[in-house]
Design a protein around this motif. Structure first.
Motif, PDB file in Angstrom:
ATOM      1  N   PRO A  53     -18.246  17.457  34.110  1.00 48.59           N
ATOM      2  CA  PRO A  53     -18.430  18.056  32.691  1.00 48.59           C
ATOM      3  C   PRO A  53     -17.959  17.220  31.672  1.00 48.59           C
ATOM      4  N   GLY A  54     -18.683  17.324  30.730  1.00 49.04           N
ATOM      5  CA  GLY A  54     -18.468  16.820  29.651  1.00 49.04           C
ATOM      6  C   GLY A  54     -19.254  15.473  29.068  1.00 49.04           C
ATOM      7  N   PHE A  55     -19.501  14.920  27.938  1.00 50.00           N
ATOM      8  CA  PHE A  55     -20.400  13.772  27.491  1.00 50.00           C
ATOM      9  C   PHE A  55     -20.246  12.642  28.317  1.00 50.00           C
ATOM     10  N   TYR A  56     -21.608  12.069  28.371  1.00 48.31           N
ATOM     11  CA  TYR A  56     -21.791  10.945  29.300  1.00 48.31           C
ATOM     12  C   TYR A  56     -23.054  10.442  28.474  1.00 48.31           C
ATOM     13  N   MET A  57     -22.956   8.980  28.940  1.00 49.50           N
ATOM     14  CA  MET A  57     -23.921   8.196  28.568  1.00 49.50           C
ATOM     15  C   MET A  57     -24.398   7.250  29.658  1.00 49.50           C
ATOM     16  N   VAL A  58     -25.815   6.915  29.940  1.00 48.26           N
ATOM     17  CA  VAL A  58     -26.237   6.139  31.133  1.00 48.26           C
ATOM     18  C   VAL A  58     -27.317   5.513  30.546  1.00 48.26           C
ATOM     19  N   TYR A  59     -27.499   3.952  31.105  1.00 49.30           N
ATOM     20  CA  TYR A  59     -28.493   3.457  30.981  1.00 49.30           C
ATOM     21  C   TYR A  59     -29.249   3.564  32.281  1.00 49.30           C
ATOM     22  N   THR A  60     -30.670   3.618  32.198  1.00 52.80           N
ATOM     23  CA  THR A  60     -31.473   3.830  33.358  1.00 52.80           C
ATOM     24  C   THR A  60     -32.788   2.993  33.028  1.00 52.80           C
ATOM     25  N   LYS A  61     -32.838   2.092  34.160  1.00 49.67           N
ATOM     26  CA  LYS A  61     -34.231   1.080  34.036  1.00 49.67           C
ATOM     27  C   LYS A  61     -34.911   1.585  35.427  1.00 49.67           C
ATOM     28  N   TRP A  62     -36.360   2.014  34.725  1.00 48.87           N
ATOM     29  CA  TRP A  62     -37.174   2.303  35.674  1.00 48.87           C
ATOM     30  C   TRP A  62     -38.070   1.013  35.993  1.00 48.87           C
ATOM     31  N   THR A  63     -38.104   0.396  37.230  1.00 48.80           N
ATOM     32  CA  THR A  63     -39.044  -0.934  37.267  1.00 48.80           C
ATOM     33  C   THR A  63     -40.201  -0.392  37.581  1.00 48.80           C
ATOM     34  N   LYS A  64     -41.123  -1.574  36.952  1.00 50.15           N
ATOM     35  CA  LYS A  64     -42.339  -1.493  36.855  1.00 50.15           C
ATOM     36  C   LYS A  64     -43.231  -1.306  38.365  1.00 50.15           C
ATOM     37  N   GLY A  65     -44.383  -0.999  38.440  1.00 48.92           N
ATOM     38  CA  GLY A  65     -45.096  -0.777  39.644  1.00 48.92           C
ATOM     39  C   GLY A  65     -45.245   0.863  39.872  1.00 48.92           C
ATOM     40  N   GLY A 121     -41.365   7.809  34.556  1.00 47.57           N
ATOM     41  CA  GLY A 121     -41.252   6.682  35.160  1.00 47.57           C
ATOM     42  C   GLY A 121     -41.811   5.593  34.538  1.00 47.57           C
ATOM     43  N   ALA A 122     -42.092   4.463  35.040  1.00 48.05           N
ATOM     44  CA  ALA A 122     -42.699   3.396  34.762  1.00 48.05           C
ATOM     45  C   ALA A 122     -43.905   3.127  35.226  1.00 48.05           C
ATOM     46  N   LYS A 123     -44.777   2.545  34.597  1.00 53.63           N
ATOM     47  CA  LYS A 123     -46.070   1.871  35.224  1.00 53.63           C
ATOM     48  C   LYS A 123     -46.259   0.566  35.213  1.00 53.63           C
ATOM     49  N   ASP A 124     -46.771  -0.310  34.250  1.00 53.52           N
ATOM     50  CA  ASP A 124     -47.082  -1.697  34.095  1.00 53.52           C
ATOM     51  C   ASP A 124     -45.866  -2.652  33.562  1.00 53.52           C
ATOM     52  N   ASP A 125     -44.794  -2.005  33.261  1.00 54.03           N
ATOM     53  CA  ASP A 125     -43.623  -2.693  32.892  1.00 54.03           C
ATOM     54  C   ASP A 125     -42.245  -1.983  33.024  1.00 54.03           C
ATOM     55  N   ASP A 126     -41.352  -2.760  33.031  1.00 54.89           N
ATOM     56  CA  ASP A 126     -40.001  -2.075  33.081  1.00 54.89           C
ATOM     57  C   ASP A 126     -39.753  -1.284  31.826  1.00 54.89           C
ATOM     58  N   ALA A 127     -38.868  -0.167  32.223  1.00 55.79           N
ATOM     59  CA  ALA A 127     -38.752   0.751  30.992  1.00 55.79           C
ATOM     60  C   ALA A 127     -37.107   0.874  31.190  1.00 55.79           C
ATOM     61  N   VAL A 128     -36.576   0.656  29.957  1.00 51.89           N
ATOM     62  CA  VAL A 128     -34.902   0.679  29.965  1.00 51.89           C
ATOM     63  C   VAL A 128     -34.539   2.011  28.930  1.00 51.89           C
ATOM     64  N   LEU A 129     -33.844   2.773  29.292  1.00 52.77           N
ATOM     65  CA  LEU A 129     -33.644   3.731  28.591  1.00 52.77           C
ATOM     66  C   LEU A 129     -32.212   4.130  28.352  1.00 52.77           C
ATOM     67  N   LEU A 130     -31.605   4.871  27.331  1.00 51.90           N
ATOM     68  CA  LEU A 130     -30.303   5.189  27.059  1.00 51.90           C
ATOM     69  C   LEU A 130     -30.158   6.728  27.248  1.00 51.90           C
ATOM     70  N   ILE A 131     -29.823   7.163  28.001  1.00 47.61           N
ATOM     71  CA  ILE A 131     -29.439   8.933  28.470  1.00 47.61           C
ATOM     72  C   ILE A 131     -28.226   9.363  28.116  1.00 47.61           C
ATOM     73  N   MET A 132     -28.321  10.301  27.285  1.00 49.81           N
ATOM     74  CA  MET A 132     -26.993  10.926  26.702  1.00 49.81           C
ATOM     75  C   MET A 132     -27.167  12.512  26.908  1.00 49.81           C
ATOM     76  N   GLY A 133     -25.943  12.880  27.372  1.00 56.26           N
ATOM     77  CA  GLY A 133     -25.780  14.505  27.579  1.00 56.26           C
ATOM     78  C   GLY A 133     -24.566  15.058  27.848  1.00 56.26           C
ATOM     79  N   GLU A 134     -24.608  16.353  28.523  1.00 60.63           N
ATOM     80  CA  GLU A 134     -23.526  16.917  28.605  1.00 60.63           C
ATOM     81  C   GLU A 134     -23.384  17.071  30.263  1.00 60.63           C
ATOM     82  N   GLY A 135     -22.526  16.726  31.039  1.00 62.68           N
ATOM     83  CA  GLY A 135     -22.618  16.929  32.342  1.00 62.68           C
ATOM     84  C   GLY A 135     -21.978  18.222  32.819  1.00 62.68           C
ATOM     85  N   PRO A 136     -22.315  18.544  34.065  1.00 65.03           N
ATOM     86  CA  PRO A 136     -22.834  17.726  35.295  1.00 65.03           C
ATOM     87  C   PRO A 136     -24.231  17.471  35.068  1.00 65.03           C
TER      88      PRO A 136
END
Length: 145
Positions: A53-65, A121-136
């Protein structure tokens, strides 16, 4: 001020030490990324713990393909900023990356509402995201149609 004097000021200011009680930071090469998982994604937790429980921030990278999550939902709202590349977002239980997604280019802001089915997700190129929210930040897969 001469260009040389200005360069001297820049070199002095870049050598400053920050008070760790006031500011902490990690440079890009200091952020610990997980290995790429079977879905073609990798993560780096930058604030909090998404499993608790609580605030979090995560980078997520979806790889191309054509790497995508499958239809799922989260218990809480999540707020996402696309930092790099193009992220593809779909909603509902029908998984169809070729016809059921909308492109979110870098700079886009997306909200995934809690308990609502989506996939992405990602198709032809990588996508880098910053995801924020309340856990879990659990994910519950749903039956695909």
């Amino acid at each position: 001020m001469t260009p040389l004097a200005f360069a001297g000021i820049l070199s002095v200011s870049s050598a400053a030490e920050l008070n760790p009680a006031a500011v902490t930071y990690k440079l890009p090469d200091q952020i610990p990324w997980s290995p790429v998982d079977a879905r073609g994604a990798q993560n780096a937790v930058v604030v909090g713990d998404p499993s608790k429980p609580g605030f979090y921030m995560v980078y997520t990278k979806w790889t191309k393909g054509n790497h995508f999550s499958r239809p799922h939902f989260h218990p809480n709202d999540r707020y996402i900023v696309v930092l790099k590349g193009t992220w593809w977002v779909g909603s509902g239980p029908k998984f169809d990356p070729d016809h059921g997604t909308v492109a979110m280019p870098a700079g886009s802001f997306v909200t995934h509402f809690g308990k609502q089915v989506h996939w992405d997700g990602a198709k032809d190129d990588d996508a880098v995201l910053l995801i924020m929210g309340e856990g879990p930040a659990t994910a519950t897969e749903v039956e695909q149609k």
